[in-house]
Design a protein around this motif. Structure first.
Motif, PDB file in Angstrom:
ATOM      1  N   UNK A  55       0.871  -1.174   0.000  1.00  0.00           N
ATOM      2  CA  UNK A  55       0.000   0.000   0.000  1.00  0.00           C
ATOM      3  C   UNK A  55       0.901   1.215   0.000  1.00  0.00           C
ATOM      4  N   UNK A  56       0.713   2.075  -0.976  1.00  0.00           N
ATOM      5  CA  UNK A  56       1.583   3.233  -1.145  1.00  0.00           C
ATOM      6  C   UNK A  56       0.747   4.415  -1.600  1.00  0.00           C
ATOM      7  N   UNK A  57       0.977   5.559  -0.991  1.00  0.00           N
ATOM      8  CA  UNK A  57       0.259   6.769  -1.375  1.00  0.00           C
ATOM      9  C   UNK A  57       1.187   7.661  -2.185  1.00  0.00           C
ATOM     10  N   UNK A  58       0.734   8.079  -3.372  1.00  0.00           N
ATOM     11  CA  UNK A  58       1.566   8.933  -4.202  1.00  0.00           C
ATOM     12  C   UNK A  58       0.811   9.432  -5.411  1.00  0.00           C
ATOM     13  N   UNK A  59       1.529  10.139  -6.277  1.00  0.00           N
ATOM     14  CA  UNK A  59       0.947  10.626  -7.511  1.00  0.00           C
ATOM     15  C   UNK A  59       0.874   9.516  -8.547  1.00  0.00           C
ATOM     16  N   UNK A  60       0.272   9.843  -9.684  1.00  0.00           N
ATOM     17  CA  UNK A  60       0.109   8.868 -10.764  1.00  0.00           C
ATOM     18  C   UNK A  60       0.792   9.388 -12.031  1.00  0.00           C
ATOM     19  N   UNK A  61       1.687   8.594 -12.629  1.00  0.00           N
ATOM     20  CA  UNK A  61       2.206   7.351 -12.065  1.00  0.00           C
ATOM     21  C   UNK A  61       3.354   7.623 -11.096  1.00  0.00           C
ATOM     22  N   UNK A  62       3.544   6.755 -10.130  1.00  0.00           N
ATOM     23  CA  UNK A  62       4.729   6.783  -9.285  1.00  0.00           C
ATOM     24  C   UNK A  62       5.815   5.998 -10.021  1.00  0.00           C
ATOM     25  N   UNK A  63       6.912   6.669 -10.366  1.00  0.00           N
ATOM     26  CA  UNK A  63       7.887   6.116 -11.311  1.00  0.00           C
ATOM     27  C   UNK A  63       8.430   4.739 -10.923  1.00  0.00           C
ATOM     28  N   UNK A  64       8.850   4.490  -9.671  1.00  0.00           N
ATOM     29  CA  UNK A  64       9.379   3.160  -9.357  1.00  0.00           C
ATOM     30  C   UNK A  64       8.332   2.053  -9.504  1.00  0.00           C
ATOM     31  N   UNK A  65       7.059   2.354  -9.225  1.00  0.00           N
ATOM     32  CA  UNK A  65       6.005   1.355  -9.411  1.00  0.00           C
ATOM     33  C   UNK A  65       5.819   1.081 -10.891  1.00  0.00           C
TER      34      UNK A  65
ATOM     35  N   UNK B  31       8.044   1.372 -13.215  1.00  0.00           N
ATOM     36  CA  UNK B  31       9.203   0.602 -13.691  1.00  0.00           C
ATOM     37  C   UNK B  31       9.084  -0.858 -13.294  1.00  0.00           C
ATOM     38  N   UNK B  32       8.654  -1.105 -12.049  1.00  0.00           N
ATOM     39  CA  UNK B  32       8.517  -2.486 -11.583  1.00  0.00           C
ATOM     40  C   UNK B  32       7.451  -3.230 -12.369  1.00  0.00           C
ATOM     41  N   UNK B  33       6.396  -2.529 -12.770  1.00  0.00           N
ATOM     42  CA  UNK B  33       5.292  -3.158 -13.506  1.00  0.00           C
ATOM     43  C   UNK B  33       5.703  -3.606 -14.899  1.00  0.00           C
ATOM     44  N   UNK B  34       6.866  -3.154 -15.359  1.00  0.00           N
ATOM     45  CA  UNK B  34       7.383  -3.648 -16.633  1.00  0.00           C
ATOM     46  C   UNK B  34       8.004  -5.034 -16.489  1.00  0.00           C
ATOM     47  N   UNK B  35       8.359  -5.384 -15.233  1.00  0.00           N
ATOM     48  CA  UNK B  35       9.000  -6.670 -14.990  1.00  0.00           C
ATOM     49  C   UNK B  35       8.078  -7.732 -14.431  1.00  0.00           C
ATOM     50  N   UNK B  36       7.082  -7.317 -13.644  1.00  0.00           N
ATOM     51  CA  UNK B  36       6.107  -8.258 -13.097  1.00  0.00           C
ATOM     52  C   UNK B  36       4.710  -7.709 -13.342  1.00  0.00           C
ATOM     53  N   UNK B  37       3.791  -8.586 -13.674  1.00  0.00           N
ATOM     54  CA  UNK B  37       2.409  -8.153 -13.889  1.00  0.00           C
ATOM     55  C   UNK B  37       1.766  -7.866 -12.541  1.00  0.00           C
ATOM     56  N   UNK B  38       1.110  -6.700 -12.427  1.00  0.00           N
ATOM     57  CA  UNK B  38       0.504  -6.301 -11.163  1.00  0.00           C
ATOM     58  C   UNK B  38      -0.974  -6.007 -11.359  1.00  0.00           C
TER      59      UNK B  38
END
Length: 326
Positions: A200-210, A212-219
């Motif tokens: 659970x993370x609060x931030x703007x859209x998109x949050x860059x590290x999330x 980037x991670x979504x390019x490697x694992x499907x979320x």
């Protein structure tokens, strides 16, 4: 029409409606000596808090509001608030629910005149509730008995996440969602290796590290909108229904979630001229304060700058908005 003029015109209408009941003047300013240094308490590396704080510090220095201005890497909202109240930082970027908790009676320990006040609502935060696509988890209720990364110690995410978990009935015996304090980058690594079930993370859209991670694992992002009434009933009217657009994170579809306003805060005893000049930058140079990775729809809206979720504006900020109103 130049962009800054159109923004000022929009702000005039917003302030006319929003400041009708507020005081119209401030005490006389002390001589407008330029501070040697201003500090903006931001957040952790890779997050929107720190990115926004860095842009603001750069602008404060470039426009000579101070001789030097720097952004501080921190754990997030709760730490930022403490740093401002203690005098370690000039400005804090913080979630509205955390700020309201700090300004509530008994919620802070300060001398008269040193309380927490706002310069404005600077952007909208989106609560990201992220699971792996292959986890089989479809709803927030499916998280009963599982493990969640809920933000770094000192972050506003820990406060907001805890309130949502309680509202969902996942804090009691038998169904408790185990909460582990992990920062943004730690939580992503833990989600990837399976040591947590959800982050659970609060931030703007998109949050860059999330992203980037979504390019490697499907979320998958879980829909939290059904939890808004219960969260409001438990914890106050800080929580709104907001949409994370499709493809913000890999192939993840659009999802409704919980939004919380993000405020720029300072102490009440901050010099009036510093507050006034900072508000003018928020209004007239907003284009320089939008992180490059942002979708651009959640930042520094003239209609919402003065909507500080019940946290009082600094008196000089009130006066500045009134002057911009004309």
């Amino acid at each position: 029409m130049p962009d800054h003029l159109s923004r000022r015109s929009a702000l005039k209408s917003a302030v006319a409606l929003g400041l009708g009941g507020l005081l119209g003047s401030t005490a006389a300013c002390t001589p407008e000596e330029r501070p040697r240094e201003l500090t903006v308490a931001g957040g952790e590396s890779g997050g929107f808090y720190l990115e926004f704080a860095t842009l603001l510090a750069d602008l404060l220095q470039r426009e000579r509001v101070a001789e030097r201005a720097v952004a501080l890497t921190t754990g997030g909202s709760l730490e930022n608030i403490q740093r401002v109240l203690s005098g370690e930082a000039t400005f804090a970027v913080a979630l509205a629910d955390a700020a309201a908790q700090a300004t509530a009676p008994g919620g802070k320990s300060t001398q008269p005149g040193e309380g927490l006040v706002a310069l404005g609502k600077v952007y909208q935060n989106y609560v990201h509730c992220i699971v792996r696509e292959d986890s089989g988890i479809q709803t927030f209720a499916d998280l009963a008995g599982k493990t969640a990364g809920v933000g770094e110690v000192g972050s506003g995410t820990t406060l907001t996440a805890g309130r949502i978990i309680t509202a969902a009935g996942l804090s009691g015996p038998g169904r408790a969602l185990k909460q582990v304090n992990l920062g943004l980058n730690q939580a992503l690594a833990s989600l990837k290796d399976g040591s947590i079930d959800v982050m659970i993370q609060s931030g703007g859209v998109p949050t860059a590290p999330i992203a980037a991670a979504a390019q490697g694992i499907a979320v998958r992002l879980l829909d939290l909108s059904d939890l808004i009434p219960a969260t409001r009933a438990e914890s106050g009217f800080f929580y709104d229904r907001v949409l994370i657009p499709a493809n913000s994170y890999g192939d993840a579809p659009a999802v409704w979630t919980i939004g919380v306003a993000n405020l720029l805060l300072c102490r009440r005893d901050l010099a009036d001229h510093v507050v006034r000049q900072t508000v003018e930058l928020l209004v007239e140079q907003a284009q320089d304060l939008v992180p490059k990775s942002s979708t651009g729809v959640q930042f520094l809206s003239p209609e919402t700058l003065i909507n500080t979720a019940g946290v009082p504006l600094h008196p000089a900020a009130e006066a500045a908005y009134r002057r911009l109103h004309g």
